[in-house]
Design a protein around this motif. Structure first.
Motif, PDB file in Angstrom:
ATOM      1  N   ARG A   4      10.953 -12.803  26.601  1.00  0.00           N
ATOM      2  CA  ARG A   4      11.105 -14.055  27.350  1.00  0.00           C
ATOM      3  C   ARG A   4      12.470 -14.682  27.078  1.00  0.00           C
ATOM      4  NH1 ARG A   4       9.846 -19.678  26.931  1.00  0.00           N
ATOM      5  NH2 ARG A   4       9.290 -19.510  24.733  1.00  0.00           N
ATOM      6  N   VAL A   5      12.881 -14.638  25.822  1.00  0.00           N
ATOM      7  CA  VAL A   5      14.196 -15.160  25.451  1.00  0.00           C
ATOM      8  C   VAL A   5      15.301 -14.345  26.116  1.00  0.00           C
ATOM      9  CG1 VAL A   5      15.814 -15.476  23.538  1.00  0.00           C
ATOM     10  CG2 VAL A   5      13.425 -16.170  23.275  1.00  0.00           C
ATOM     11  N   VAL A   6      15.191 -13.017  26.040  1.00  0.00           N
ATOM     12  CA  VAL A   6      16.219 -12.140  26.615  1.00  0.00           C
ATOM     13  C   VAL A   6      16.321 -12.346  28.120  1.00  0.00           C
ATOM     14  CG1 VAL A   6      16.864  -9.745  27.055  1.00  0.00           C
ATOM     15  CG2 VAL A   6      16.034 -10.407  24.798  1.00  0.00           C
ATOM     16  N   LYS A   7      15.187 -12.421  28.790  1.00  0.00           N
ATOM     17  CA  LYS A   7      15.182 -12.608  30.244  1.00  0.00           C
ATOM     18  C   LYS A   7      15.874 -13.920  30.626  1.00  0.00           C
ATOM     19  CE  LYS A   7      12.047 -12.650  34.260  1.00  0.00           C
ATOM     20  NZ  LYS A   7      12.393 -13.981  34.802  1.00  0.00           N
ATOM     21  N   GLY A   8      15.538 -14.978  29.910  1.00  0.00           N
ATOM     22  CA  GLY A   8      16.163 -16.263  30.194  1.00  0.00           C
ATOM     23  C   GLY A   8      17.669 -16.244  29.964  1.00  0.00           C
ATOM     24  N   LEU A   9      18.089 -15.568  28.889  1.00  0.00           N
ATOM     25  CA  LEU A   9      19.518 -15.496  28.594  1.00  0.00           C
ATOM     26  C   LEU A   9      20.268 -14.661  29.625  1.00  0.00           C
ATOM     27  CD1 LEU A   9      19.581 -15.149  24.726  1.00  0.00           C
ATOM     28  CD2 LEU A   9      20.694 -16.919  26.068  1.00  0.00           C
ATOM     29  N   GLU A  10      19.694 -13.538  30.008  1.00  0.00           N
ATOM     30  CA  GLU A  10      20.365 -12.692  30.996  1.00  0.00           C
ATOM     31  C   GLU A  10      20.506 -13.420  32.334  1.00  0.00           C
ATOM     32  OE1 GLU A  10      22.098 -10.193  30.762  1.00  0.00           O
ATOM     33  OE2 GLU A  10      21.559  -9.277  28.865  1.00  0.00           O
ATOM     34  N   GLU A  11      19.474 -14.168  32.720  1.00  0.00           N
ATOM     35  CA  GLU A  11      19.568 -14.944  33.959  1.00  0.00           C
ATOM     36  C   GLU A  11      20.632 -16.023  33.838  1.00  0.00           C
ATOM     37  OE1 GLU A  11      15.616 -16.369  34.527  1.00  0.00           O
ATOM     38  OE2 GLU A  11      14.869 -14.469  35.374  1.00  0.00           O
ATOM     39  N   HIS A  12      20.700 -16.632  32.661  1.00  0.00           N
ATOM     40  CA  HIS A  12      21.707 -17.667  32.415  1.00  0.00           C
ATOM     41  C   HIS A  12      23.117 -17.072  32.471  1.00  0.00           C
ATOM     42  CE1 HIS A  12      23.709 -21.105  30.548  1.00  0.00           C
ATOM     43  NE2 HIS A  12      24.187 -20.301  29.608  1.00  0.00           N
ATOM     44  N   PHE A  13      23.325 -15.962  31.771  1.00  0.00           N
ATOM     45  CA  PHE A  13      24.640 -15.318  31.772  1.00  0.00           C
ATOM     46  C   PHE A  13      25.043 -14.900  33.194  1.00  0.00           C
ATOM     47  CE2 PHE A  13      24.040 -13.667  27.145  1.00  0.00           C
ATOM     48  CZ  PHE A  13      24.326 -14.924  26.660  1.00  0.00           C
ATOM     49  N   ALA A  14      24.101 -14.307  33.922  1.00  0.00           N
ATOM     50  CA  ALA A  14      24.407 -13.813  35.277  1.00  0.00           C
ATOM     51  C   ALA A  14      24.769 -14.969  36.200  1.00  0.00           C
ATOM     52  CB  ALA A  14      23.209 -13.041  35.828  1.00  0.00           C
ATOM     53  N   TYR A  15      24.021 -16.071  36.118  1.00  0.00           N
ATOM     54  CA  TYR A  15      24.318 -17.230  36.977  1.00  0.00           C
ATOM     55  C   TYR A  15      25.691 -17.806  36.626  1.00  0.00           C
ATOM     56  CZ  TYR A  15      23.860 -21.786  39.222  1.00  0.00           C
ATOM     57  OH  TYR A  15      24.085 -22.899  40.006  1.00  0.00           O
ATOM     58  N   GLU A  16      25.960 -17.911  35.339  1.00  0.00           N
ATOM     59  CA  GLU A  16      27.241 -18.468  34.891  1.00  0.00           C
ATOM     60  C   GLU A  16      28.399 -17.596  35.378  1.00  0.00           C
ATOM     61  OE1 GLU A  16      28.556 -20.725  30.912  1.00  0.00           O
ATOM     62  OE2 GLU A  16      27.734 -18.721  30.588  1.00  0.00           O
ATOM     63  N   GLU A  17      28.277 -16.295  35.210  1.00  0.00           N
ATOM     64  CA  GLU A  17      29.344 -15.387  35.624  1.00  0.00           C
ATOM     65  C   GLU A  17      29.531 -15.406  37.135  1.00  0.00           C
ATOM     66  OE1 GLU A  17      28.134 -11.709  33.885  1.00  0.00           O
ATOM     67  OE2 GLU A  17      28.381 -12.438  31.829  1.00  0.00           O
TER      68      GLU A  17
END
Length: 225
Positions: free
Chosen positions: A195-208
């Motif tokens: 759950r943590v990894v999924k949230g972080l990857e979505e955050h990183f992808a949106y930011e990039e």
């Protein structure tokens, strides 16, 4: 003012008196043993909160040997924007490597070592949490300058600030699970970790996707949902 601890890299927040001087702020240390003063000698990046608004700042030692710094607030021009974009990808890459190491620990621990799994993962988690907190604190300060240079990014930056808070809460949940007593529930741990990894990857992808084009001077698109 938040600095990176010179020994551990953890965020250190200190209330300091600043004196405006043109576009800079002058901050004076009681002596050269002040913790934040030593921090800035090692890493001159700081996040300065002024009237509740975070600003990224670069610390330059004062002339004349007086223990203190001139804090230059970040301003985003074309060259600086490209540098921020490049550094953002570097930071995301480093954080992804730490996550990958934690996942490898979770996936690869044999049955004989499962009693040690909590300690191994906790070590990765502490390292990752410290790195991510410092990354997000510095980003929050940089976002103030980015929004000034690129007003159209305001909705995306607002979302990213909110995600910083939600990611922090998710990491706290994972930390509580690792810090708990008794036998660790491997399935529950894996679910929380993913759950943590999924949230972080979505955050990183949106930011990039939303920040990099503007920072690099490319055609800007509307923030994605």
């Amino acid at each position: 003012m938040t600095t990176a601890d010179a020994e551990t890299g953890r965020p250190r927040t200190t209330r300091v008196d600043c004196r405006p001087s043109g576009s800079r702020y002058l901050v004076f240390a009681p002596d050269d043993d002040s913790a934040w003063y030593r921090d800035l000698l090692v890493s001159p990046q700081a996040t300065l909160e002024i009237d509740g608004v975070p600003h990224a700042a670069r610390a330059v030692p004062l002339e004349g040997g007086e223990p203190g710094f001139a804090l230059h607030l970040l301003e985003v021009d074309a060259a600086r924007g490209r540098a921020i974009a490049d550094q953002l990808l570097v930071h995301h890459g480093e954080l992804r490597k730490t996550l990958a190491a934690a996942r490898a620990e979770l996936d690869g621990a044999p049955a004989a070592r499962r009693t040690e799994l909590r300690g191994e993962l906790l070590g990765h988690c502490v390292t990752f949490c410290n790195d991510l907190r410092m990354h997000h604190l510095r980003e929050d300060g940089a976002f103030t300058a980015i929004e000034k240079a690129h007003p159209g990014l305001a909705p995306a930056l607002k979302r990213l600030r909110q995600e910083h808070e939600s990611v922090s809460r998710a990491l706290c949940d994972l930390d509580r699970l690792l810090q708990g007593k008794g036998e660790i529930d491997r399935a529950a741990l894996r679910d929380e970790f993913e759950r943590v990894v999924k949230g972080l990857e979505e955050h990183f992808a949106y930011e990039e996707a939303n920040l990099l084009p503007a920072l690099r001077g490319e055609d800007q698109v509307a923030p994605s949902g």
